[in-house]
Write a protein that holds these residues in place. Structure first.
Motif, mmCIF file in Angstrom:
data_model
loop_
_atom_site.group_PDB
_atom_site.id
_atom_site.type_symbol
_atom_site.label_atom_id
_atom_site.label_comp_id
_atom_site.label_asym_id
_atom_site.label_seq_id
_atom_site.Cartn_x
_atom_site.Cartn_y
_atom_site.Cartn_z
ATOM 1 N N PHE A 24 0.831 -1.195 0.000
ATOM 2 C CA PHE A 24 0.000 0.000 0.000
ATOM 3 C C PHE A 24 0.874 1.257 0.000
ATOM 4 C CE2 PHE A 24 -2.703 3.041 2.553
ATOM 5 C CZ PHE A 24 -3.581 3.336 1.524
ATOM 6 N N PHE A 25 1.925 1.226 0.784
ATOM 7 C CA PHE A 25 2.860 2.345 0.837
ATOM 8 C C PHE A 25 3.446 2.644 -0.539
ATOM 9 C CE2 PHE A 25 7.352 3.569 1.079
ATOM 10 C CZ PHE A 25 7.267 4.769 1.765
ATOM 11 N N ASP A 26 3.753 1.612 -1.294
ATOM 12 C CA ASP A 26 4.398 1.785 -2.599
ATOM 13 C C ASP A 26 3.535 2.533 -3.606
ATOM 14 O OD1 ASP A 26 6.636 0.486 -1.698
ATOM 15 O OD2 ASP A 26 6.225 -1.410 -2.711
ATOM 16 N N LEU A 27 2.207 2.540 -3.390
ATOM 17 C CA LEU A 27 1.323 3.174 -4.364
ATOM 18 C C LEU A 27 1.663 4.647 -4.569
ATOM 19 C CD1 LEU A 27 -2.134 1.630 -3.378
ATOM 20 C CD2 LEU A 27 -0.670 0.999 -5.295
ATOM 21 N N VAL A 28 2.098 5.327 -3.509
ATOM 22 C CA VAL A 28 2.441 6.737 -3.634
ATOM 23 C C VAL A 28 3.569 6.928 -4.633
ATOM 24 C CG1 VAL A 28 3.370 8.739 -2.394
ATOM 25 C CG2 VAL A 28 1.667 7.267 -1.305
ATOM 26 N N TYR A 29 4.473 5.968 -4.704
ATOM 27 C CA TYR A 29 5.657 6.136 -5.535
ATOM 28 C C TYR A 29 5.373 5.861 -7.011
ATOM 29 C CZ TYR A 29 8.283 7.348 -1.502
ATOM 30 O OH TYR A 29 8.734 8.032 -0.400
ATOM 31 N N VAL A 30 4.217 5.273 -7.328
ATOM 32 C CA VAL A 30 3.784 5.239 -8.731
ATOM 33 C C VAL A 30 3.595 6.671 -9.216
ATOM 34 C CG1 VAL A 30 2.005 4.459 -10.324
ATOM 35 C CG2 VAL A 30 2.684 2.997 -8.408
ATOM 36 N N PHE A 31 2.952 7.481 -8.375
ATOM 37 C CA PHE A 31 2.746 8.895 -8.696
ATOM 38 C C PHE A 31 4.078 9.625 -8.796
ATOM 39 C CE2 PHE A 31 1.541 13.220 -6.870
ATOM 40 C CZ PHE A 31 1.136 13.736 -8.096
ATOM 41 N N ALA A 32 5.000 9.328 -7.889
ATOM 42 C CA ALA A 32 6.298 10.000 -7.896
ATOM 43 C C ALA A 32 7.057 9.719 -9.190
ATOM 44 C CB ALA A 32 7.124 9.555 -6.689
ATOM 45 N N VAL A 33 7.079 8.464 -9.622
ATOM 46 C CA VAL A 33 7.803 8.110 -10.848
ATOM 47 C C VAL A 33 7.138 8.774 -12.061
ATOM 48 C CG1 VAL A 33 8.463 6.198 -12.360
ATOM 49 C CG2 VAL A 33 8.685 5.960 -9.883
ATOM 50 N N THR A 34 5.805 8.828 -12.064
ATOM 51 C CA THR A 34 5.096 9.503 -13.150
ATOM 52 C C THR A 34 5.466 10.976 -13.209
ATOM 53 O OG1 THR A 34 3.222 7.978 -12.946
ATOM 54 C CG2 THR A 34 2.813 10.057 -14.075
ATOM 55 N N GLN A 35 5.531 11.613 -12.057
ATOM 56 C CA GLN A 35 5.908 13.023 -12.012
ATOM 57 C C GLN A 35 7.325 13.248 -12.542
ATOM 58 O OE1 GLN A 35 3.243 14.919 -11.692
ATOM 59 N NE2 GLN A 35 3.491 15.832 -9.683
ATOM 60 N N LEU A 36 8.218 12.349 -12.209
ATOM 61 C CA LEU A 36 9.600 12.482 -12.664
ATOM 62 C C LEU A 36 9.698 12.351 -14.186
ATOM 63 C CD1 LEU A 36 11.341 10.429 -9.851
ATOM 64 C CD2 LEU A 36 11.698 12.871 -10.304
ATOM 65 N N SER A 37 8.990 11.371 -14.745
ATOM 66 C CA SER A 37 9.058 11.198 -16.201
ATOM 67 C C SER A 37 8.450 12.394 -16.922
ATOM 68 C CB SER A 37 8.377 9.891 -16.617
ATOM 69 O OG SER A 37 6.982 9.944 -16.376
ATOM 70 N N HIS A 38 7.374 12.946 -16.372
ATOM 71 C CA HIS A 38 6.762 14.125 -16.988
ATOM 72 C C HIS A 38 7.663 15.355 -16.847
ATOM 73 C CE1 HIS A 38 2.410 12.377 -16.770
ATOM 74 N NE2 HIS A 38 3.155 11.827 -17.714
ATOM 75 N N LEU A 39 8.367 15.446 -15.712
ATOM 76 C CA LEU A 39 9.307 16.553 -15.543
ATOM 77 C C LEU A 39 10.404 16.490 -16.602
ATOM 78 C CD1 LEU A 39 10.435 18.956 -13.886
ATOM 79 C CD2 LEU A 39 11.685 17.265 -12.509
ATOM 80 N N LEU A 40 10.963 15.303 -16.807
ATOM 81 C CA LEU A 40 12.011 15.156 -17.810
ATOM 82 C C LEU A 40 11.467 15.433 -19.205
ATOM 83 C CD1 LEU A 40 14.890 14.396 -18.593
ATOM 84 C CD2 LEU A 40 14.200 11.977 -18.558
ATOM 85 N N LEU A 41 10.253 14.945 -19.477
ATOM 86 C CA LEU A 41 9.658 15.168 -20.794
ATOM 87 C C LEU A 41 9.463 16.650 -21.072
ATOM 88 C CD1 LEU A 41 8.345 13.831 -23.306
ATOM 89 C CD2 LEU A 41 6.171 13.909 -22.075
ATOM 90 N N GLY A 42 9.119 17.409 -20.041
ATOM 91 C CA GLY A 42 8.894 18.827 -20.226
ATOM 92 C C GLY A 42 10.152 19.668 -20.215
ATOM 93 N N HIS A 43 11.289 19.072 -19.836
ATOM 94 C CA HIS A 43 12.558 19.813 -19.771
ATOM 95 C C HIS A 43 13.653 18.954 -20.408
ATOM 96 C CE1 HIS A 43 10.033 21.486 -16.580
ATOM 97 N NE2 HIS A 43 10.690 22.609 -16.739
ATOM 98 N N LEU A 44 13.516 18.709 -21.712
ATOM 99 C CA LEU A 44 14.445 17.831 -22.418
ATOM 100 C C LEU A 44 15.713 18.587 -22.794
ATOM 101 C CD1 LEU A 44 12.079 15.643 -24.608
ATOM 102 C CD2 LEU A 44 13.605 14.862 -22.796
ATOM 103 N N SER A 45 16.558 18.781 -21.802
ATOM 104 C CA SER A 45 17.854 19.410 -21.985
ATOM 105 C C SER A 45 18.785 18.801 -20.943
ATOM 106 C CB SER A 45 17.758 20.925 -21.781
ATOM 107 O OG SER A 45 17.410 21.225 -20.432
ATOM 108 N N TRP A 46 20.089 19.099 -21.079
ATOM 109 C CA TRP A 46 21.018 18.559 -20.085
ATOM 110 C C TRP A 46 20.728 19.135 -18.707
ATOM 111 C CZ3 TRP A 46 23.197 14.346 -21.369
ATOM 112 C CH2 TRP A 46 23.611 14.101 -22.680
#
Length: 393
Positions: A24-46
């Protein structure tokens, strides 16, 4: 060192399975990983990649230290469960702040992270039996969590490059501490034999985080294809799915279960828990996040010329995963697999093809390399099993 059930500690009489509380605790980190991938997608630079990496390190550290916590303390005890619920809430706030962590939401991100690390470790210190190596080890961990927290809070009060520098110092302290044995004036230094780890449980926890990352990747591919229902996007969707299957197969085909057996039988499971699981699973998670970004880019734009960001993510994501898995195997078995080295080199060799192939073609080539590594490993396992059977007959 063997730990028996005392107060809040988990029993070491037999291997412990992951509890429903931990799942149950791990469910929060599904959201965290999604946020990270979207952050990278929106800032595709070094610069954007460096910022995403810094936040990924914080997210991973918050999760993996909680995995160590539940390795020692029974999640079914009321006080431990309440701590996990509190960490879940703080993790949710931290994850929600990821898109603007270097802007207006920096204080929320940093405060939530410090509350997680200091608060959970303080509970560990109180719950550990007095006078034991575990209590002394946790006091050292707490001292380093406070030190790191100073940099995190100072960083959230700063702006721009100053915040990035202070947070990089905070992450550096978090990464360095385990290798220094959390050395603390007046408290000495921890040895990995002091950490009394249930190796099989630690291995299962890290394996489940990889499942979280794969789940997020599949979620991204499905959602992106839903917005681009064309034949070319359908082909890109299938390619992305097969790429995820190939990476999953590479890890879970044998090394996941075999690695669990090795750490469970190790005379010093704390050493492997630190190197093979706490540190070397991180590049694999990062690789999956980068692959998710590549999948979204290719599904949305399967034709035309390959942008530099698409090429870097399509080839770099699988390469990062394979490199991390090779290092994991080296830490557990003492040697990196030749298949992974060849896979990384082939992915690097595909870089010039980005000038000739459309995004879908480049992604298909990367998927073919991953599939080749998985088949190579499967054939090697089959030959080894056949040789062992022939030797025993």
């Amino acid at each position: 060192m063997t730990v028996v059930r005392t107060g809040l500690l988990r029993s070491r009489a037999e291997g412990q399975r992951v509890t429903f509380t931990e799942l149950f605790f791990d469910l929060v980190y599904v959201f965290a990983v999604t946020q990270l991938s979207h952050l990278l997608l929106g800032h595709l630079s070094w610069h954007g990649a460096a910022q995403t990496l810094l936040l990924l390190l914080a997210v991973w550290w918050a999760w993996v230290y909680t995995a160590w916590h539940t390795n020692w303390f029974d999640p079914d005890r009321p006080s431990v469960r309440l701590v996990l619920v509190g960490v879940m809430l703080a993790s949710l706030l931290m994850s929600a702040a990821i898109p603007d962590a270097f802007g207006g939401q920096g204080p929320m991100f940093a405060t939530a992270y410090v509350v997680i690390q200091v608060g959970r470790t303080l509970h560990s210190v109180v719950g550990a039996p007095a006078g034991t190596p575990l209590r002394r080890n946790l006091l050292r961990v707490l001292a380093w969590a406070v030190l790191s927290g100073v940099f995190w809070i100072a960083g959230c009060l700063a702006q721009g490059p100053a915040r990035e520098l202070l947070w990089a110092l905070a992450v550096g302290a978090d990464l360095l501490a385990p290798w220094l044995g959390f050395v603390t004036p007046g408290l000495g230094r921890s040895a990995t034999t002091d950490w009394s780890v249930d190796g099989a449980h630690m291995a299962e926890r890290c394996q489940l985080f990889l499942i979280i990352a794969f789940g997020e990747s599949i979620l991204v591919t499905g959602a992106t294809f839903g917005g681009h229902p064309s034949p070319a996007s359908a082909a890109a969707f299938v390619t992305a799915f097969l790429g995820s299957v190939g990476l999953w197969w590479t890890y879970f085909g044998r090394s996941a279960e075999a690695g669990s057996r090795v750490i469970a039988s190790s005379p010093d499971p704390g050493r492997l828990a630190r190197s093979a699981y706490t540190f070397l699973h991180l590049p694999m998670v990062a690789g999956i996040v980068v692959c998710a970004v590549a999948d979204e880019l290719v599904i949305a734009h399967p034709g035309g010329r390959v942008a530099a960001a698409t090429a870097l993510t399509a080839l770099g994501g699988p390469a990062l995963f394979l490199a991390g898995h090779a290092l994991f195997k080296r830490a557990v078995w003492g040697r990196p697999p030749l298949s992974h080295t060849a896979g990384v080199l082939l992915l690097a060799a595909l870089a010039p093809a980005a000038l000739l192939l459309p995004p879908l073609g480049l992604a298909a080539c990367a998927t073919a390399v991953v599939a080749g590594v998985a088949v190579w490993d499967a054939a090697a396992r089959h030959r080894a099993a056949a040789a062992a059977a022939a030797a025993s007959s």
